[in-house]
Design an enzyme around this catalytic site. Sequence first.
Site, PDB file in Angstrom:
ATOM      1  N   LYS A 115     -56.481 -11.889 -51.797  1.00  0.00           N
ATOM      2  CA  LYS A 115     -54.913 -12.223 -51.515  1.00  0.00           C
ATOM      3  C   LYS A 115     -54.492 -11.092 -51.746  1.00  0.00           C
ATOM      4  CE  LYS A 115     -54.521 -15.028 -54.976  1.00  0.00           C
ATOM      5  NZ  LYS A 115     -53.769 -16.006 -55.827  1.00  0.00           N
ATOM      6  N   THR A 165     -52.535  -8.811 -48.133  1.00  0.00           N
ATOM      7  CA  THR A 165     -51.022  -8.134 -48.441  1.00  0.00           C
ATOM      8  C   THR A 165     -51.228  -6.565 -48.336  1.00  0.00           C
ATOM      9  OG1 THR A 165     -50.560  -9.068 -50.638  1.00  0.00           O
ATOM     10  CG2 THR A 165     -49.453  -7.478 -50.120  1.00  0.00           C
ATOM     11  N   HIS A 182     -38.768 -13.573 -42.755  1.00  0.00           N
ATOM     12  CA  HIS A 182     -40.225 -12.537 -41.939  1.00  0.00           C
ATOM     13  C   HIS A 182     -39.797 -13.749 -41.031  1.00  0.00           C
ATOM     14  CE1 HIS A 182     -43.510 -10.673 -41.030  1.00  0.00           C
ATOM     15  NE2 HIS A 182     -44.696 -11.936 -40.717  1.00  0.00           N
ATOM     16  N   ARG A 192     -46.241 -30.029 -49.759  1.00  0.00           N
ATOM     17  CA  ARG A 192     -46.730 -29.787 -50.349  1.00  0.00           C
ATOM     18  C   ARG A 192     -46.062 -30.150 -51.794  1.00  0.00           C
ATOM     19  NH1 ARG A 192     -50.672 -26.180 -49.455  1.00  0.00           N
ATOM     20  NH2 ARG A 192     -49.102 -25.356 -48.018  1.00  0.00           N
ATOM     21  N   GLN A 221     -50.387  -6.762 -44.712  1.00  0.00           N
ATOM     22  CA  GLN A 221     -49.932  -6.314 -44.005  1.00  0.00           C
ATOM     23  C   GLN A 221     -48.663  -4.549 -43.988  1.00  0.00           C
ATOM     24  OE1 GLN A 221     -48.591  -8.911 -42.558  1.00  0.00           O
ATOM     25  NE2 GLN A 221     -48.510 -10.873 -43.724  1.00  0.00           N
TER      26      GLN A 221
END
Length: 265
Positions: A201, A205, A147, A134, A208
């Site tokens: 979003k 995070t 990661h 994309r 995480q």
Amino acid sequence: MALVLKKLYQGYFWVFDELSDKRTDDILIFKSPLCMLAIQASYIYIVKYLGPKLMENRKPFNIKKILLVYNTLQIFLNAFICYKACNIMAPNLFGCGKINYSTDEQGLSELSISLQFLSLKILDLMDTVFFVLRKSYRQVNFLHVYHHVAMILCLWIGARFFPGGVGMWLVIVNGFVHVLMFTYYLLTALDSSWKNSIRLKKALTQIQLIQFTIFIIIFGRTLVDPSCEYPKLPGYLLVPQNCFMLFLFGDFYVKEYIFKKEKNN
């Protein structure tokens, strides 16, 4: 120099003869570290060099249908493996026992989950391939690529040498986090307006960051708790690794959601 090479040679075979889980000896990806390294090297080459080169004079591909299938599949696979790991850990959820290397039902179940989770992390590499197709190169950054590569390395070592025990917590927590992440990706594939949700979003995070903190606590315990029978070597690997990930994601969080917000204000 010859003596050093001899020691390294002997050390290599000592590690795989004495420390490895013999139940994984006949699995192709564990026959040599080169198999795992080949996967990682191919991934980096494709997403950082070959893919962008091939896409250079092409328009971004419309892969919405593929993303819908892929993200839905990831949600169910991560939820399923998380459920299986929870069932394994349920009788001794907060224990710190040794790894079961036997061929009884418990031992084979923990090994199977470890192998399945490693396979799932290899499948995760397709995330980056889809970004390249994309032409979303901004997302193919150091944090993202590192990661993925680090996860495969850690889980390969875990499945080869330390399948089960406290390591099941990695499956439970990371599996749950990925259910949330791929749900978000599925929503953005269905409706691109979800990408504009800064709150969502930001929350992902934060989740995480919580995940890495949990891993530091869990595997840090294996290093300091004298009653813990789980091997210390995974802790020596995973505590620094998750501290580094906490730093990287923390740095991203501060720049993206604190400094940028103050700048916009």
